[in-house]
Scaffold this active site. Structure first.
Site, PDB file in Angstrom:
ATOM      1  N   THR A   3       2.644  -3.673   2.087  1.00 51.83           N
ATOM      2  CA  THR A   3       1.415  -3.756   2.891  1.00 51.83           C
ATOM      3  C   THR A   3       1.603  -3.185   4.292  1.00 51.83           C
ATOM      4  O   THR A   3       0.622  -2.942   4.990  1.00 51.83           O
ATOM      5  CB  THR A   3       0.929  -5.206   2.988  1.00 51.83           C
ATOM      6  N   HIS A   4       2.840  -2.944   4.692  1.00 50.45           N
ATOM      7  CA  HIS A   4       3.104  -2.403   6.038  1.00 50.45           C
ATOM      8  C   HIS A   4       2.984  -0.873   6.094  1.00 50.45           C
ATOM      9  O   HIS A   4       2.928  -0.286   7.162  1.00 50.45           O
ATOM     10  CB  HIS A   4       4.491  -2.833   6.521  1.00 50.45           C
TER      11      HIS A   4
END
Length: 186
Positions: free
Chosen positions: A54-55
């Protein structure tokens, strides 16, 4: 998959290990899961999920996995998308665990002995022994027994007994008579 015996499998299994007397119903998919003894896994349970980063700007495996069914843009794996437990499984399920219909267990989770996972729960973190959990994300609703009884059951480890000893103890198991079970363990 490896089966200890007396197992029923109607789901889809990949690289799993099943303890004695455990079963999985139809529609369930388990990948790289270790299941203890006497577990009941309901219909449509999903334990095979990969994680996505998700980063990153994109969550597509094209940008972090060197091998994928899609064309990738990397020469080396950038992100470990399959969380595993210390034992190398995606999920470890203890003994005498009940997982309800349509539950999802995320990778890297360990479920303690005697736990109950409610219908449609999404389990994102470890579940303590003899806990009843439910919801999205799953949270503890209650303990099945008092702390004293949980400690006694964990020491007793009745699920390791041979089938003759279990058969002789059936009345105490059905009645929830921990004192009689303690006597049978001697």
């Amino acid at each position: 998959c490896i089966f200890e015996g007396n197992n029923y499998v109607a789901g889809e299994l990949h690289r799993c290990q099943f303890g004695y007397g455990s079963y999985v119903h139809k529609g369930s998919v388990l990948d790289h899961v270790k299941v203890g003894r006497f577990c009941a896994i309901g219909e449509n349970v999903n334990i095979r999920l990969f994680q996505h980063p998700t980063h990153m700007v994109s969550i597509s495996p094209c940008f972090y996995r060197k091998e994928h069914c899609l064309k990738t843009f990397v020469d080396e794996n950038y992100f470990e998308d399959l969380k595993t437990t210390k034992e190398g499984h995606t999920v470890v399920i203890g003994n005498d665990v009940w997982i309800g219909y349509d539950a999802v267990i995320m990778a890297g989770v360990t479920i303690g002995d005697g736990a109950i996972i409610g219908t449609r729960a999404v389990v994102t973190k470890d579940v303590e022994p003899y806990s009843v959990v439910g919801g999205i994300p799953a949270k503890e609703i209650r303990k099945r027994f008092s702390p004293d009884i949980i400690t006694r059951l964990q020491k007793l480890q009745w699920w390791k007994w041979d089938t003759d000893k279990i058969h002789k103890s059936i009345n105490a198991i059905q009645a929830g008579d921990i004192n009689s079970l303690d006597c049978h363990s001697i």
